[in-house]
Design an enzyme around this catalytic site. Structure first.
Site, PDB file in Angstrom:
ATOM      1  N   ALA A   1      54.126 -24.947  -6.207  1.00 44.66           N
ATOM      2  CA  ALA A   1      52.888 -24.906  -5.427  1.00 44.66           C
ATOM      3  C   ALA A   1      52.976 -23.726  -4.470  1.00 44.66           C
ATOM      4  CB  ALA A   1      52.682 -26.210  -4.653  1.00 44.66           C
ATOM      5  N   MET A   2      51.844 -23.391  -3.843  1.00 42.91           N
ATOM      6  CA  MET A   2      51.781 -22.243  -2.941  1.00 42.91           C
ATOM      7  C   MET A   2      50.933 -22.589  -1.737  1.00 42.91           C
ATOM      8  SD  MET A   2      52.670 -19.242  -2.192  1.00 42.91           S
ATOM      9  CE  MET A   2      52.161 -18.492  -0.644  1.00 42.91           C
TER      10      MET A   2
ATOM     11  N   HIS B   1      55.478 -30.576   1.657  1.00 46.44           N
ATOM     12  CA  HIS B   1      56.100 -29.267   1.866  1.00 46.44           C
ATOM     13  C   HIS B   1      55.050 -28.180   2.086  1.00 46.44           C
ATOM     14  CE1 HIS B   1      59.269 -26.173   1.160  1.00 46.44           C
ATOM     15  NE2 HIS B   1      58.243 -25.474   0.697  1.00 46.44           N
ATOM     16  N   GLU B   2      54.071 -28.125   1.202  1.00 47.15           N
ATOM     17  CA  GLU B   2      53.064 -27.057   1.322  1.00 47.15           C
ATOM     18  C   GLU B   2      52.203 -27.243   2.567  1.00 47.15           C
ATOM     19  OE1 GLU B   2      53.652 -24.621  -0.523  1.00 47.15           O
ATOM     20  OE2 GLU B   2      54.991 -25.707  -1.874  1.00 47.15           O
TER      21      GLU B   2
END
Length: 884
Positions: A267-268, A302-303
């Site tokens: 993911a980003m 996290h993202e």
């Protein structure tokens, strides 16, 4: 493709960009083969008066360059695929750069690309330069306004960072529409994102801790709406947790997640517009396992946490990558552990739940990061140089980086760590900073000298502590003699002592702790002694409790002491660690040619007690039953024969299965589901323990176990139990192996993520007597309709699982696995260099294997290294492998 293989970038060469950009306006006219990008930036000089304006590129076609509205003549600038340079510019000016790009031809999945007819971007680390010429570096932060124009039928949804401020139809172009987005926060170019295409959204509105309303959206392609509920709830949980634990609040009116099936990463964290691999969004009992549900929660967390640790404060340069990634991995680990603990009742259950998460994280660290620290790609969590930054998105930067952050919290305490975080944001909000800035904030907030601790950022390798215990009965004194060392690594032949927080307990004969609380020792010298007074009996030391540092402990435990710790240690992590040591000792003795030794009897006694102890949390009991992996076991050997390692480990599994067959059968029956599926931790723990029992029962050779697995496959309502049953059958001589594989392929033909599991299971299979090599099946599956060499998930599931996850088959003595590796790396490299480079690392440790394998591996690595047109990504990996 970039082929500047000789260029090495050094941290010591950092220089600030001599200009600043006050703001930038981007206009995209989206077309699958000819997207036009207009970038208009207000630029000011802050550096030397003679500095030229240099803008990085990676292949965009330059259409026009203007300064203050005037089009530059060709002799006023130079431009090639990687650099636009204007020698003379005013001190303040408006720069306009127009480029043209072909998203449909972009197989690297970096920059702007097309997936299933929709547009996506991935700009970290250096993808923005594939869109336009720009100072594509993390220390250049500015505010973005983005206008997207596209065919309304093809792209009804137009998304970018920040807040939607206007939208409408394009009057000059019938059938097209536009949307304008403004991000109120300055950001570097790697956090830019756009998404356009056909999507539907799940929406929730929440109020932040300060009372502001925010819109949350999870966007997916139509038909996948029923798979987004868990991701949405995970996002809400992450927002609430960050408010409570760190006082950090969502700072935008809207926060979006978009799922795409073609994606290089997990993911980003693009500001306000996170783009996710579908693997970390789609959750439904039919296609997702309990592990998938947990991973989605962790990755969503996290993202989102990057919104502050990475976006509001970012990296000065890419050498500081662990500043955002190590810190944010630590935060997502704490989030997941707190979510598990919150699902339990009572302090003991909460400790056990947190221990499960800790064990899972350490298992990854030891099986992947420790080998990296011992191999040719070893690097500090803050590297000093690189050729291709994409090669340094590693378990060292991420997972070891998280352990370094955890050590800081251990040293200053949880409250002290929060004080340090508060000071960090007070000093640096809106800035691009360094790892030293972060450590300074923790040190200053707690008045601690952390100068020696800073070596964790500059030195590679895994420290070893050799420890001896000495008891003086007359003086009632116990002493630990500690000697630390760290092996040489590339470019670092000698190491200075690390600052290691060593958490210690002392356990008496009756199993009780002799210390009032776990004591944290500051190991900071090559040799140190630590004395414990008023110790009434000779203790068994419990060392490195809760894995307080990413190190290896060498202490001469006896089999009896390990069994004692497994039964009595009050630290649940070290209870698990004692079981792991017993199991590894058993496998190593078998490899030495011995029959199953005394350690096996002790291990059986521990496992029998574990199975019977219903007071223990099921998820924790499952962890106690999982044997060390083949890869971890191999790392304990000076020279590795993968086939022998598999034979020894399987012999231990068969022995355990047969010795406890009645208990496995009973446990599998007792834990049968009594209601519909739920991914909650309590149910997941029961499923995990039941399936662990099924695995050992199958390994016992009992035909009834295979029948039970087939029945479980047929009647289950969830992917967790279906996959466990199928795995047990595939890795056994069952006549039903091909039956269940064929049934799964038909049942889940329209579910790409489920088919990834199908590929992975077959690529990682253990060959049974009379079977053809697993590689034969893998080659056949390359032609399966569900497989695509252009999709990273598929490559990882089939090719990656075989080359990195099936050691005995990949390292076949005839070298066929190595030839396959060479073919796949060279085929992938022109398509997607990042994915090819990840695969190339499967031969990192070639020097550790038997001489015949070493010779064969070296030959294929040299063949790849000599291939013409090799990308920088792959070239760096193979060159360092050969130089090691």
């Amino acid at each position: 493709m970039r082929t500047d293989q000789g260029l090495v970038i050094h941290r010591s060469d950092y220089r600030p960009w001599p200009f600043v950009i006050d703001d930038v306006s981007l206009v995209f006219e989206l077309d699958p083969t000819a997207t036009r990008v207009t970038a208009e930036a207000r630029v000011r000089r802050v550096g030397p008066p003679d500095a030229a304006l240099e803008l990085a590129g990676d292949g965009p076609a330059l259409v026009e360059v203007r300064i203050d509205g005037r089009t530059l003549a060709p002799d006023e600038f130079t431009c090639d695929a990687s650099l636009l340079r204007i020698t003379r510019v005013p001190d303040a000016f408006t720069l306009t750069v127009v480029t043209r790009i072909d998203p449909s031809a972009n197989t690297t999945l970096m920059g702007l690309y097309v997936s299933n007819g929709n547009y996506f971007t991935q700009c970290e680390a250096e993808g923005f330069r594939r869109i336009t010429f720009f100072p594509d570096r993390p220390d250049v932060m500015t505010r973005y306004t983005v206008t997207l124009r596209a065919d309304k039928a093809a792209c009804p949804v137009l998304l970018s960072n920040g807040n939607l401020v206007a939208q409408g139809d394009c009057e000059e172009r019938p059938g097209w529409h536009w949307a304008r987005w403004e991000d109120p926060f300055p950001k570097p170019s790697y956090l830019f994102a756009l998404v356009a295409g056909r999507f539907t959204a799940r929406e929730e509105r929440i109020r932040t801790g300060s009372g502001r309303e925010a819109l949350l959206q999870v966007w997916v392609e139509p038909g996948n709406e029923d798979k987004t509920g868990h991701a949405m709830q995970s996002l809400i949980h992450a927002i609430r947790w960050d408010e409570q634990r760190f006082g950090l609040e969502l700072d935008l009116e809207r926060f979006m997640i978009v799922a795409v099936g073609d994606f290089n990463m997990g993911a980003m964290e693009n500001k306000g517009l996170n783009i996710f691999n579908t693997k970390y969004v789609f959750a439904h009992p039919r296609i997702a396992t309990d592990a998938d549900f947990a991973n989605i929660e962790a990755v969503v967390g996290h993202e989102y946490f990057h919104n502050w640790t990475g976006n509001r404060v970012t990296c000065r340069d890419w050498f500081q990558l662990t500043l955002k990634e190590g810190l944010t991995v630590f935060r997502d680990q704490e989030f997941s552990a707190d979510m598990l603990a919150a699902s339990t009742t009572g302090e003991a259950a909460a400790r056990s739940a947190r221990a499960v998460k800790r064990i899972e994280d350490v298992r990854v660290l030891r099986s992947v990061q420790f080998p990296e620290d011992a191999g040719p790609m070893a690097h500090p969590i803050r590297p000093d140089s690189y050729q291709e930054i994409n090669n340094f998105y590693t378990v060292t930067v991420y997972e070891k980086g998280a352990e370094v952050i955890r050590m800081l919290q251990t040293l200053v305490g949880r409250d002290g760590f929060r004080k340090g975080i508060d000071l960090y944001f007070a000093r640096h909000d809106g800035q691009a900073v360094t790892c030293d800035d972060f450590v300074a904030a923790i040190a200053d907030a707690n008045q601690r000298d952390l100068s020696v601790f800073g070596r964790w950022y500059s030195q590679a390798g895994t420290p070893h502590l050799r420890i001896e215990g000495r008891y003086d009965a007359a003086a009632r004194r116990y002493r630990l003699d500690v000697r630390q060392s760290c092996s040489p690594s590339p470019g670092q032949p000698t190491k200075q002592p690390f600052h290691i927080p060593l958490a210690v307990g002392l356990i008496g004969r009756d199993g009780r702790d002799l210390l009032p609380a776990t004591r944290v020792l500051d190991v900071m010298q090559a040799e140190q002694q630590f004395v414990f007074d008023d110790v009434g009996e000779e203790p068994v030391p419990s060392l490195l409790r809760d894995f307080s540092a990413p190190i290896v402990i060498d202490y001469p435990y006896t089999t009896e002491q390990l069994a004692f710790l497994a039964a009595h240690d009050s630290d649940p992590f070290n209870q698990w660690e004692a079981v792991q040591r017993l199991a590894v000792d058993c496998v190593l003795r078998v490899l030495e040619g011995a029959a199953l030794p005394a350690q096996a009897t002790a291990l059986i006694d521990v496992l029998r007690r574990t199975i019977a102890d219903d007071r223990l949390d099921p998820a924790y009991r499952e962890q106690l039953l999982i044997l060390p992996t083949e890869g971890f076991t191999a790392e304990q050997l000076p020279v590795v024969d993968p086939a022998a390692v598999r034979q020894a480990r399987n012999a231990l599994r068969r022995y355990i299965g047969a010795q406890l067959i009645d208990l496995w059968r009973d446990l599998h029956a007792r834990l049968a589901p009594t209601g519909p599926y739920s991914p909650d931790p309590a149910q997941a723990g029961r499923r995990g323990l039941r399936n662990a029992a099924l695995g050992f029962w199958i390994d016992s050779g009992d035909p009834a176990a295979q029948a039970a697995a087939l029945a479980q496959y047929r009647v289950t309502d969830n992917m967790t139990d279906r996959l466990a049953a199928m795995q047990g059958l595939v890795n056994s001589p069952s006549a039903d192996r091909d039956l269940v594989l064929a049934d799964f392929a038909v049942t889940f033909a329209d579910e790409p993520l489920a088919m990834d599991k199908w590929f992975m299971l077959q690529a990682g299979a253990h060959r049974q007597p009379g079977d053809a090599p697993v590689l034969d099946r893998v080659r056949t599956l390359l032609g399966h309709p569900a497989f695509s060499i252009r999709n990273p998930n598929k490559v990882r599931a089939l090719i990656g699982s075989f080359c990195s996850g099936n050691l005995a088959e990949f390292h076949a003595a005839d070298g066929s696995g190595y030839a396959f590796w060479r073919e796949q790396v060279l085929q992938l490299d022109p398509i997607n260099p990042q994915v090819a480079a990840r695969l190339a690392r499967a031969l990192d440790r070639w020097r550790k294997f038997t001489p015949d394998r070493r010779q064969a591996m070296k030959a294929v690595i040299e063949q790849v290294a000599a291939a013409p047109g090799l990308s920088t990504d792959v070239a760096e990996i193979v060159t360092k492998a050969l130089a090691s």
